[in-house]
Design an enzyme around this catalytic site. Structure first.
Site, mmCIF file in Angstrom:
data_model
loop_
_atom_site.group_PDB
_atom_site.id
_atom_site.type_symbol
_atom_site.label_atom_id
_atom_site.label_comp_id
_atom_site.label_asym_id
_atom_site.label_seq_id
_atom_site.Cartn_x
_atom_site.Cartn_y
_atom_site.Cartn_z
ATOM 1 N N TRP A 101 0.443 3.457 1.109
ATOM 2 C CA TRP A 101 -0.324 4.542 1.718
ATOM 3 C C TRP A 101 0.573 5.597 2.339
ATOM 4 C CZ3 TRP A 101 -4.638 5.712 -0.113
ATOM 5 C CH2 TRP A 101 -5.550 4.752 -0.516
ATOM 6 N N ASP A 170 -1.658 7.062 10.578
ATOM 7 C CA ASP A 170 -2.792 6.669 9.740
ATOM 8 C C ASP A 170 -3.148 5.230 10.124
ATOM 9 O OD1 ASP A 170 -4.573 5.853 7.823
ATOM 10 O OD2 ASP A 170 -3.308 6.355 6.096
ATOM 11 N N LYS A 194 -13.033 0.798 6.492
ATOM 12 C CA LYS A 194 -12.278 -0.442 6.596
ATOM 13 C C LYS A 194 -12.781 -1.238 7.809
ATOM 14 C CE LYS A 194 -9.953 1.386 3.276
ATOM 15 N NZ LYS A 194 -8.695 2.100 3.340
HETATM 16 C C1 LIG Z 1 -8.112 3.239 2.502
HETATM 17 C C2 LIG Z 1 -6.963 3.947 3.091
HETATM 18 C C3 LIG Z 1 -6.732 5.313 2.853
HETATM 19 C C4 LIG Z 1 -7.580 6.152 1.905
HETATM 20 O O1 LIG Z 1 -8.865 6.303 2.281
HETATM 21 P P1 LIG Z 1 -9.889 7.170 1.398
HETATM 22 O O2 LIG Z 1 -11.138 7.086 2.182
HETATM 23 O O3 LIG Z 1 -9.993 6.519 0.047
HETATM 24 O O4 LIG Z 1 -9.359 8.544 1.305
HETATM 25 C C5 LIG Z 1 -5.651 5.911 3.463
HETATM 26 N N1 LIG Z 1 -4.843 5.214 4.271
HETATM 27 C C6 LIG Z 1 -5.030 3.898 4.512
HETATM 28 C C7 LIG Z 1 -4.091 3.190 5.425
HETATM 29 C C8 LIG Z 1 -6.094 3.222 3.937
HETATM 30 O O5 LIG Z 1 -6.287 1.929 4.187
#
Ligand SMILES: *Cc1c(COP(=O)(O)O)cnc(C)c1O
Length: 358
Positions: A101, A170, A194
């Site tokens: 990511w 993030d 998540k």
């Molecule tokens: C799932 C995830 C993303 C991407 O999320 P989207 O909603 O598909 O854009 C980005 N960073 C992390 C750490 C993730 O787990």
């Protein structure tokens, strides 16, 4: 009827939240409408979004000088939205690459400015590189990191002190799984699907003084200053996703808040990692001090058994255990809504599979 769901996202939600949403579906609190059908500017939805914002601020202890925003586009859109909001005054940013990511994030940022890789474990995403090895450019606009790598199962347990340089994190896949000192960051963000709720809403928590360094090309709907000034109502926000997130915040408060949920998450992760470590049949490659409590990738030592393992799991209603295609093997995501009985059912199955197949 409900399966044990180990999906990495969109992921399991608390049963109580789903039941409440179901019971309020046709008529929210006597309004005669579902939340999906009401004006985002009406009295009813205003109370929903204001309560959600206040509960999130309370749960995470967000300081008063930070704005909380609800946006759209998910974590991937933020990979562009972040540089567009922060690279207006200084055109360079630091990125720390500890997994798939954060690697995606730095790649996207290159469209908008100069990216300096301050640290990277590319080639083997199995650890957080020690802070004293980071080569940080202090005159950059910010340093970006991914505080929990969902695909690789690598999590930060501590963060460096970079003085004036804001850290942008993030936190998509572990936000609200443990207390987090927001004041250590310039920006904390994450998609909801998540650990917070359903897909469709992205949460951005940004320090006030960082809302004034956007690039002129930044779209208005993604300009934090504009979004914050309009209380996340510059455009129609993802109302139902915000409502579900609000129900999850209330559920978390009933659980005793983040310190209490963290203890449950530690117990779940310990149970699973102990099962993996105590056998030669299963392997997790991440250094112990960097292991994620939320996403646990593991491999069968004999990978020819992968399909049989997944089929047996499915027969026991243990679902969505297949690892990400870039990593292979298995992955169990054990977010807040996944209870210890689900992890117990998984480790019981893992031990049984080992006994019968080893
Ligand atoms: C799932 C995830 C993303 C991407 O999320 P989207 O909603 O598909 O854009 C980005 N960073 C992390 C750490 C993730 O787990």
């Amino acid at each position: 009827m409900r399966a044990f769901n180990f999906s990495a996202g969109p992921a399991a939600l608390p049963v109580e939240v789903l039941e409440q949403a179901a019971s309020e579906m046709l008529d929210w609190h006597g309004s005669g409408m579902s939340v999906m059908e009401m004006s985002h500017r009406g009295r009813e939805f205003t109370s929903i979004i204001e309560t959600a914002l206040a509960d999130l601020r309370e749960l995470l202890g967000v300081p008063a000088n930070y704005k909380i925003m609800f946006l759209q586009g998910g974590g991937i859109a933020e990979n562009a939205i972040i540089p567009m909001n922060l690279l207006g005054k200084r055109s360079k940013a630091n990125y720390v690459v500890t997994g798939s990511w954060s690697n995606k994030s730095q790649n996207e940022a290159r469209k908008y400015g100069d990216v300096h890789i301050a640290a990277s474990t590319e080639g083997s995403y199995t650890r957080i590189p020690s802070f004293d090895t980071w080569q940080v450019e202090r005159d950059a606009a910010y340093l970006h990191l991914c505080s929990n790598e969902t695909i690789d199962g690598v999590e930060f347990n501590a963060f460096p002190d970079l003085g004036e340089l804001p850290i942008v994190a993030d936190a998509s896949s572990h936000i609200l799984s443990r207390p987090l000192d927001v004041s250590r960051f310039g920006v904390v963000y994450g998609g909801a699907q998540k650990n917070i709720g359903m897909a469709g809403v992205t949460i951005v928590i940004a320090r006030d003084d960082l809302l004034d360094q956007m690039m002129p090309i930044c779209p208005s709907a993604f300009t934090w200053k504009t979004v914050a000034a309009n209380d996340s109502m510059f455009n129609t926000p993802p109302t139902y996703a915000i409502y579900i997130a609000g129900l999850v915040f209330q559920w978390l408060k009933r659980q005793g808040g983040l310190a209490a949920i963290e203890q449950k998450n530690i117990a779940k992760a310990d149970l699973l990692y102990e099962t993996i470590d105590s056998s030669d049949f299963y392997v997790n490659k991440v250094e112990r001090s960097s292991r994620s409590r939320m996403n646990v990738p593991f491999f069968l030592a004999d990978e020819t058994l992968n399909e049989a393992f997944l089929a047996g799991a499915k027969a026991r209603r243990l679902l969505q255990l297949k690892g990400h295609k870039s990593v292979g093997g298995m992955r169990a995501s054990i977010y807040n809504a996944v209870q210890i009985d689900a992890v117990q059912a998984l480790v019981d199955y893992m031990k049984e599979f080992e006994r019968t197949r080893a």
